[in-house]
Scaffold this motif. Structure first.
Motif, PDB file in Angstrom:
ATOM      1  N   TYR A  60      -1.195  -1.221  -4.865  1.00  0.00           N
ATOM      2  CA  TYR A  60      -0.897  -2.305  -3.941  1.00  0.00           C
ATOM      3  C   TYR A  60      -2.202  -2.880  -3.406  1.00  0.00           C
ATOM      4  N   ASN A  61      -2.367  -4.193  -3.506  1.00  0.00           N
ATOM      5  CA  ASN A  61      -3.512  -4.860  -2.883  1.00  0.00           C
ATOM      6  C   ASN A  61      -3.237  -5.089  -1.405  1.00  0.00           C
ATOM      7  N   GLU A  62      -2.016  -5.527  -1.107  1.00  0.00           N
ATOM      8  CA  GLU A  62      -1.585  -5.764   0.276  1.00  0.00           C
ATOM      9  C   GLU A  62      -0.080  -5.913   0.285  1.00  0.00           C
ATOM     10  N   ILE A  63       0.519  -5.580   1.409  1.00  0.00           N
ATOM     11  CA  ILE A  63       1.958  -5.786   1.615  1.00  0.00           C
ATOM     12  C   ILE A  63       2.104  -6.549   2.924  1.00  0.00           C
ATOM     13  N   ASP A  64       2.620  -7.769   2.824  1.00  0.00           N
ATOM     14  CA  ASP A  64       2.817  -8.619   3.999  1.00  0.00           C
ATOM     15  C   ASP A  64       4.294  -8.657   4.361  1.00  0.00           C
ATOM     16  N   THR A  65       4.574  -8.498   5.637  1.00  0.00           N
ATOM     17  CA  THR A  65       5.948  -8.555   6.130  1.00  0.00           C
ATOM     18  C   THR A  65       6.095  -9.806   6.986  1.00  0.00           C
ATOM     19  N   TYR A  66       7.111 -10.600   6.669  1.00  0.00           N
ATOM     20  CA  TYR A  66       7.417 -11.833   7.393  1.00  0.00           C
ATOM     21  C   TYR A  66       8.717 -11.641   8.156  1.00  0.00           C
ATOM     22  N   GLU A  94      -7.480   1.898   3.763  1.00  0.00           N
ATOM     23  CA  GLU A  94      -8.301   1.558   2.600  1.00  0.00           C
ATOM     24  C   GLU A  94      -7.417   1.277   1.392  1.00  0.00           C
ATOM     25  N   LYS A  95      -6.342   2.046   1.264  1.00  0.00           N
ATOM     26  CA  LYS A  95      -5.381   1.892   0.177  1.00  0.00           C
ATOM     27  C   LYS A  95      -3.982   2.080   0.741  1.00  0.00           C
TER      28      LYS A  95
END
Length: 136
Positions: A60-66, A94-95
């Motif tokens: 995972y590079n990033e997980i965005d929650t909207y 970091e990860k």
């Protein structure tokens, strides 16, 4: 492992026989709000996740929650979805993996600020209150 429609924003750590974290289960909050009267349970604003990952390694590079604020939406039907948080950035990871999430979990046990941040995200900013007693 990814799971959807859990209503609350949470995660679980799977460990091997020696107690080492080997897998993280990420439970995404739901677009459908939930208003519970169960002891220790709360409610949530609607939410969804966008997962940016490396297609070669599956990291995972990033997980965005909207989310959308239901109180505001009931007052104004044009209330937009907005970014609630970015997992790596807002939890200072970091990860996003079993080891990092286990460190986050251990930090929540001793750091009330980090724990309260989790409670806010867990309810998707719906009237977050610090759990007391056996629910802490």
């Amino acid at each position: 492992m990814l799971f959807g429609h859990h209503h609350t924003d949470t995660f679980h750590i799977l460990k091997d026989d020696q107690g080492n974290p080997v897998q993280v289960m990420l439970m995404a909050p739901s677009v459908t709000p939930w208003f519970s009267d169960l002891p220790g349970a709360g409610s949530n604003n609607p939410a969804f996740r966008v997962i940016d990952y490396n297609p070669t390694t599956w990291d995972y590079n990033e997980i965005d929650t909207y989310y959308v604020n239901l109180t505001q939406l009931n007052l104004n039907h044009t209330t937009p979805w907005q970014l609630e948080y970015s997992m790596k950035k807002d939890y200072n990871l970091e990860k996003i993996d079993a080891i990092s999430m286990n460190k986050l979990f251990e930090n929540m046990k001793i750091n009330d600020t980090v724990f309260m941040k989790y409670i806010q995200y867990n309810s998707v900013l719906w009237d977050p209150k610090r759990p007391e007693g056996k629910f802490r």
